[in-house]
Design a protein around this motif. Structure first.
Motif, PDB file in Angstrom:
ATOM      1  N   THR A 269     -32.898 -26.689   0.056  1.00 14.64           N
ATOM      2  CA  THR A 269     -33.014 -27.035   1.550  1.00 14.64           C
ATOM      3  C   THR A 269     -31.866 -27.470   2.258  1.00 14.64           C
ATOM      4  O   THR A 269     -31.587 -26.966   3.290  1.00 14.64           O
ATOM      5  CB  THR A 269     -34.479 -27.957   1.932  1.00 14.64           C
ATOM      6  OG1 THR A 269     -35.464 -27.223   1.420  1.00 14.64           O
ATOM      7  CG2 THR A 269     -34.438 -27.980   3.221  1.00 14.64           C
TER       8      THR A 269
ATOM      9  N   VAL B  80     -37.353 -24.921   8.930  1.00 12.26           N
ATOM     10  CA  VAL B  80     -36.742 -25.934   7.982  1.00 12.26           C
ATOM     11  C   VAL B  80     -37.807 -26.982   7.798  1.00 12.26           C
ATOM     12  O   VAL B  80     -38.029 -27.227   6.753  1.00 12.26           O
ATOM     13  CB  VAL B  80     -35.511 -26.514   8.683  1.00 12.26           C
ATOM     14  CG1 VAL B  80     -35.131 -27.823   8.024  1.00 12.26           C
ATOM     15  CG2 VAL B  80     -34.387 -25.401   8.599  1.00 12.26           C
TER      16      VAL B  80
ATOM     17  N   ASN C 268     -30.384 -25.475   5.378  1.00  8.99           N
ATOM     18  CA  ASN C 268     -30.494 -26.037   6.834  1.00  8.99           C
ATOM     19  C   ASN C 268     -29.266 -25.479   7.740  1.00  8.99           C
ATOM     20  O   ASN C 268     -29.503 -25.096   8.743  1.00  8.99           O
ATOM     21  CB  ASN C 268     -30.736 -27.555   6.507  1.00  8.99           C
ATOM     22  CG  ASN C 268     -31.998 -27.946   6.485  1.00  8.99           C
ATOM     23  OD1 ASN C 268     -32.752 -27.197   6.272  1.00  8.99           O
ATOM     24  ND2 ASN C 268     -32.250 -29.281   6.339  1.00  8.99           N
TER      25      ASN C 268
END
Length: 311
Positions: free
Chosen positions: A285, A250, A289
């Protein structure tokens, strides 16, 4: 900086976002794709927050940081995605100037805070692996809360310092922004004054935020690697590395895309590439996550089963 019009009032009352107007034939497919991604992002991050709140097995520093990361992701994607969706389906490309400034401000405060939080999470992993006997005594609830508060405070201060300088200058257009949200660079080009000083300040702040966070993360993981390699059993080394792989993945995605957009001299950028990188930060993202961090995690899977069992 040219300050001859320092007290001149703002002339622009609204801005025009061009969004994805150069790929008109793909706007409807992109709308449905981004809409699904946005809904899944809210559901997945909301589920992570709920699980950590209600399950006692997730009351640890790592999951406390993850909960706050999910909140930041919700704020970031909600600040940008709804307007982007309206650009795609309604072709409503106008936006009040105040709303534009507010959108950019919230986005960068949350984004800068997330950069610092990623560094704090790397420190947490360092303490858990390199100092396991002292971990619980050092990473107490009050310390974790102070670390998260510091992340928000540094994010707020770093963005506010630049924004306060920017808003003292006159904005007179043209009021066209070639982006799908009010990014910092395009907004500054609406200023009717010399902006080289502001661009230098922005570059310095971005370098401090991103490179500082990357440095903390890198040093933490160098220490972790050294410690793990001393573990005699291969199984123990694999287990230790597995607890860090999610954070590395991440952090690499977020650091990489952010550095591509914001750490480079003014003018050396491709608008289309910046849009793609921003989509990665604001749409992709935030969804990845919770999947990378938690739903692959055995403890979280058991927590999900517990919640479903109670229901």
């Amino acid at each position: 900086m040219n300050l001859r019009n320092f007290s001149q009032p703002i002339i622009i009352t609204e801005v025009i976002l061009l969004g994805f107007s150069n790929i008109h034939q793909l706007q409807k497919p992109l709308f449905f794709f981004f809409l699904v991604m946005y809904i899944l992002t809210l559901l997945c991050n909301g589920l992570v927050i709920l699980l950590i709140e209600v399950n006692h097995r997730l009351k640890t520093p790592m999951y406390y940081f993850l909960k706050n990361l999910s909140w930041m992701e919700i704020i970031i994607t909600t600040t940008v995605t709804p307007k982007m969706l309206s650009l795609l389906i309604l072709e409503d490309n106008t936006m009040p100037f105040f709303a534009c400034v507010l959108q950019g401000y919230i986005y960068f405060v949350a984004g800068s805070s997330e950069v610092f939080l990623l560094a704090a999470m790397s420190v947490d992993r360092y303490m858990a692996i390199c100092n396991p006997l002292r971990y619980t005594s050092i990473m107490r609830t009050q310390i974790c809360q102070l670390m998260v508060l510091s992340c928000w405070l540094w994010g707020f201060l770093s963005v506010t310092s630049s924004a306060s300088l920017t808003m003292k200058l006159p904005f007179c257009g043209p009021n066209i922004i070639d982006h799908f949200f009010c990014d910092n660079g395009p907004v500054k080009h609406l200023i009717c004054a010399d902006i080289h000083f502001l661009q230098t300040i922005d570059l310095a702040v971005s370098c401090f935020n991103l490179l500082g966070s990357v440095s903390v993360t890198a040093v933490s993981y160098i220490c972790i690697v050294v410690t793990v390699m001393r573990i005699p059993s291969a199984k123990g080394r694999k287990k230790a590395f597995s607890t860090c792989s999610s954070h590395i993945t991440v952090a690499s995605l977020y650091y990489g895309s952010s550095m591509f957009i914001y750490i480079k001299p003014a003018g050396e950028s491709s608008t289309d590439l910046n849009k793609v990188a921003t989509v990665l930060n604001t749409v992709v993202t935030p969804l990845l996550n919770p999947i990378i961090y938690t739903f692959r995690n055995k403890v979280v899977k058991e927590a999900v089963k517990d919640v479903l069992g109670r229901m």
